[in-house]
Design a protein around this motif. Sequence first.
Motif, PDB file in Angstrom:
ATOM      1  N   GLN A 174       0.820  -1.204   0.000  1.00 19.21           N
ATOM      2  CA  GLN A 174       0.000   0.000   0.000  1.00 19.21           C
ATOM      3  C   GLN A 174       0.854   1.254   0.000  1.00 19.21           C
ATOM      4  OE1 GLN A 174       0.463  -2.053   2.473  1.00 19.21           O
ATOM      5  NE2 GLN A 174       0.356  -1.072   4.475  1.00 19.21           N
ATOM      6  N   ARG A 175       2.032   1.178   0.609  1.00 19.42           N
ATOM      7  CA  ARG A 175       2.914   2.344   0.613  1.00 19.42           C
ATOM      8  C   ARG A 175       3.636   2.477  -0.726  1.00 19.42           C
ATOM      9  NH1 ARG A 175       5.427   4.277   6.317  1.00 19.42           N
ATOM     10  NH2 ARG A 175       3.422   4.791   7.225  1.00 19.42           N
ATOM     11  N   ILE A 176       4.035   1.358  -1.311  1.00 21.63           N
ATOM     12  CA  ILE A 176       4.671   1.425  -2.615  1.00 21.63           C
ATOM     13  C   ILE A 176       3.679   1.935  -3.658  1.00 21.63           C
ATOM     14  CG2 ILE A 176       5.885   0.096  -4.396  1.00 21.63           C
ATOM     15  CD1 ILE A 176       7.460   0.369  -1.860  1.00 21.63           C
ATOM     16  N   ALA A 177       2.401   1.579  -3.485  1.00 20.81           N
ATOM     17  CA  ALA A 177       1.379   2.041  -4.428  1.00 20.81           C
ATOM     18  C   ALA A 177       1.294   3.560  -4.447  1.00 20.81           C
ATOM     19  CB  ALA A 177       0.024   1.442  -4.066  1.00 20.81           C
ATOM     20  N   LEU A 178       1.714   4.203  -3.357  1.00 21.71           N
ATOM     21  CA  LEU A 178       1.718   5.666  -3.320  1.00 21.71           C
ATOM     22  C   LEU A 178       2.591   6.233  -4.427  1.00 21.71           C
ATOM     23  CD1 LEU A 178       0.956   8.315  -1.841  1.00 21.71           C
ATOM     24  CD2 LEU A 178       2.960   7.945  -0.365  1.00 21.71           C
ATOM     25  N   LEU A 179       3.652   5.511  -4.796  1.00 24.88           N
ATOM     26  CA  LEU A 179       4.520   5.973  -5.879  1.00 24.88           C
ATOM     27  C   LEU A 179       3.739   6.119  -7.181  1.00 24.88           C
ATOM     28  CD1 LEU A 179       7.751   3.850  -5.250  1.00 24.88           C
ATOM     29  CD2 LEU A 179       7.240   6.165  -4.463  1.00 24.88           C
ATOM     30  N   GLN A 180       2.854   5.166  -7.436  1.00 20.27           N
ATOM     31  CA  GLN A 180       2.030   5.237  -8.640  1.00 20.27           C
ATOM     32  C   GLN A 180       1.170   6.487  -8.642  1.00 20.27           C
ATOM     33  OE1 GLN A 180       1.617   2.785 -11.401  1.00 20.27           O
ATOM     34  NE2 GLN A 180       0.736   4.685 -12.173  1.00 20.27           N
ATOM     35  N   HIS A 181       0.584   6.806  -7.493  1.00 20.11           N
ATOM     36  CA  HIS A 181      -0.272   7.992  -7.399  1.00 20.11           C
ATOM     37  C   HIS A 181       0.543   9.277  -7.569  1.00 20.11           C
ATOM     38  CE1 HIS A 181      -3.842   5.740  -6.283  1.00 20.11           C
ATOM     39  NE2 HIS A 181      -3.141   5.091  -5.365  1.00 20.11           N
ATOM     40  N   ILE A 182       1.754   9.290  -7.032  1.00 22.20           N
ATOM     41  CA  ILE A 182       2.598  10.473  -7.190  1.00 22.20           C
ATOM     42  C   ILE A 182       2.968  10.660  -8.658  1.00 22.20           C
ATOM     43  CG2 ILE A 182       4.891  11.428  -6.689  1.00 22.20           C
ATOM     44  CD1 ILE A 182       4.642  10.184  -3.896  1.00 22.20           C
ATOM     45  N   ALA A 183       3.295   9.556  -9.332  1.00 19.45           N
ATOM     46  CA  ALA A 183       3.633   9.630 -10.756  1.00 19.45           C
ATOM     47  C   ALA A 183       2.458  10.170 -11.567  1.00 19.45           C
ATOM     48  CB  ALA A 183       4.044   8.247 -11.268  1.00 19.45           C
ATOM     49  N   GLU A 184       1.243   9.800 -11.182  1.00 20.89           N
ATOM     50  CA  GLU A 184       0.050  10.209 -11.927  1.00 20.89           C
ATOM     51  C   GLU A 184      -0.390  11.622 -11.564  1.00 20.89           C
ATOM     52  OE1 GLU A 184      -2.722   7.212 -10.876  1.00 20.89           O
ATOM     53  OE2 GLU A 184      -1.901   5.687 -12.234  1.00 20.89           O
ATOM     54  N   GLN A 185      -0.279  11.989 -10.267  1.00 23.09           N
ATOM     55  CA  GLN A 185      -0.859  13.241  -9.794  1.00 23.09           C
ATOM     56  C   GLN A 185       0.132  14.400  -9.775  1.00 23.09           C
ATOM     57  OE1 GLN A 185      -4.038  13.501  -9.230  1.00 23.09           O
ATOM     58  NE2 GLN A 185      -4.652  11.362  -9.203  1.00 23.09           N
ATOM     59  N   GLY A 186       1.428  14.107  -9.567  1.00 23.39           N
ATOM     60  CA  GLY A 186       2.417  15.174  -9.496  1.00 23.39           C
ATOM     61  C   GLY A 186       2.265  16.072  -8.283  1.00 23.39           C
ATOM     62  N   SER A 187       1.549  15.589  -7.271  1.00 19.39           N
ATOM     63  CA  SER A 187       1.286  16.380  -6.062  1.00 19.39           C
ATOM     64  C   SER A 187       1.126  15.431  -4.896  1.00 19.39           C
ATOM     65  CB  SER A 187       0.019  17.216  -6.227  1.00 19.39           C
ATOM     66  OG  SER A 187      -0.524  17.599  -4.985  1.00 19.39           O
ATOM     67  N   ILE A 188       1.774  15.723  -3.768  1.00 15.52           N
ATOM     68  CA  ILE A 188       1.642  14.877  -2.589  1.00 15.52           C
ATOM     69  C   ILE A 188       0.223  14.928  -2.041  1.00 15.52           C
ATOM     70  CG2 ILE A 188       2.414  14.566  -0.199  1.00 15.52           C
ATOM     71  CD1 ILE A 188       5.160  15.481  -1.062  1.00 15.52           C
ATOM     72  N   THR A 189      -0.380  16.111  -2.054  1.00 14.07           N
ATOM     73  CA  THR A 189      -1.753  16.239  -1.547  1.00 14.07           C
ATOM     74  C   THR A 189      -2.720  15.379  -2.355  1.00 14.07           C
ATOM     75  OG1 THR A 189      -1.357  18.490  -0.772  1.00 14.07           O
ATOM     76  CG2 THR A 189      -3.639  17.851  -1.120  1.00 14.07           C
ATOM     77  N   ARG A 190      -2.660  15.506  -3.681  1.00 14.37           N
ATOM     78  CA  ARG A 190      -3.582  14.732  -4.523  1.00 14.37           C
ATOM     79  C   ARG A 190      -3.246  13.238  -4.485  1.00 14.37           C
ATOM     80  NH1 ARG A 190      -2.748  19.328  -7.812  1.00 14.37           N
ATOM     81  NH2 ARG A 190      -1.228  18.218  -9.107  1.00 14.37           N
ATOM     82  N   ALA A 191      -1.951  12.897  -4.423  1.00 11.47           N
ATOM     83  CA  ALA A 191      -1.550  11.493  -4.354  1.00 11.47           C
ATOM     84  C   ALA A 191      -2.031  10.855  -3.059  1.00 11.47           C
ATOM     85  CB  ALA A 191      -0.035  11.365  -4.482  1.00 11.47           C
ATOM     86  N   ALA A 192      -1.944  11.605  -1.940  1.00  4.39           N
ATOM     87  CA  ALA A 192      -2.407  11.088  -0.658  1.00  4.39           C
ATOM     88  C   ALA A 192      -3.902  10.794  -0.700  1.00  4.39           C
ATOM     89  CB  ALA A 192      -2.101  12.095   0.457  1.00  4.39           C
ATOM     90  N   LYS A 193      -4.673  11.717  -1.291  1.00  4.58           N
ATOM     91  CA  LYS A 193      -6.114  11.517  -1.395  1.00  4.58           C
ATOM     92  C   LYS A 193      -6.436  10.297  -2.241  1.00  4.58           C
ATOM     93  CE  LYS A 193     -10.381  13.943  -2.639  1.00  4.58           C
ATOM     94  NZ  LYS A 193     -10.963  15.227  -3.159  1.00  4.58           N
ATOM     95  N   SER A 194      -5.739  10.120  -3.357  1.00  3.85           N
ATOM     96  CA  SER A 194      -5.985   8.974  -4.234  1.00  3.85           C
ATOM     97  C   SER A 194      -5.623   7.660  -3.551  1.00  3.85           C
ATOM     98  CB  SER A 194      -5.177   9.117  -5.528  1.00  3.85           C
ATOM     99  OG  SER A 194      -5.578  10.258  -6.259  1.00  3.85           O
ATOM    100  N   ALA A 195      -4.579   7.698  -2.702  1.00  6.39           N
ATOM    101  CA  ALA A 195      -4.108   6.483  -2.034  1.00  6.39           C
ATOM    102  C   ALA A 195      -4.867   6.199  -0.735  1.00  6.39           C
ATOM    103  CB  ALA A 195      -2.616   6.598  -1.731  1.00  6.39           C
TER     104      ALA A 195
END
Length: 254
Positions: free
Chosen positions: A16-37
């Motif tokens: 689940q933490r590694i999956a955060l990398l995917q969200h960061i790659a897609e969102q380009g923002s920690i805030t948006r990546a956190a929400k998606s994850a």
Amino acid sequence: MSLPTLLTQHIVRRPQRIALLQHIAEQGSITRAAKSAGLSYKGAWDAIDELNNLADRPLVERSVGGKGGGGAKLSEEGLRVLRLYQRLQTLQAQLLEASEDAGDLGLLSRLMLRTSARNQLHGKVLTITAQGHNDHVRLELARGLVIEAQITHDSTVRLELEIGTEVVALIKAGWLELYSADQPEDSSTNNLQGIIEHIAIAEDGPSEVRIGLPNGQTLCALAAPFQLAERNLAAGSTVQVRFSSTNVLLGTPL
């Protein structure tokens, strides 16, 4: 260059933490990546710090502040880890389909250890020096940063430590002491220089201080607000982090 063994195992144990990398790659923002994850903003930062600390080089490159809580992107190392994670997802699906006994998978899960220590730093053993019943172990962290640990000789044998062994150094946040950078170093303890990146003020307890090290790894310390004020420590300050070698716990892969 291969990924550190401990980081590879983390990919398997904490998907689940590694999956955060995917969200960061897609969102380009920690805030948006956190929400998606499905993570809090703080939880996302903690996850990024943990991943960066286990890697030889930071997986996530970030900029503090700005619209949306700051931008973020994966480094080349982060992209490699993400590709490995995606391959492991495919292999995991195949394994679950082929497994005849789900109980065996549960046993493997129980054998994997989580820890409450906030600071988990990947490193390799440089030297082991006997000191009576104890061993003095010098560790090389990412980019040549060195710290020292003192453990019993029995622990050295049980962990099968030798020169070059990959380890995780575990240091609780409360074991770190913060001083201004102009203070003389204490030769009897570990001394690391860093930059205070953020201070989270608590209403009824010590403040949580995030410290960026020059090698890209991150430390989390606890300090009373009055101590920070007395030592002129604030966000952006250069800080000296001290901790005893006896407060460095070592772990190795199972």
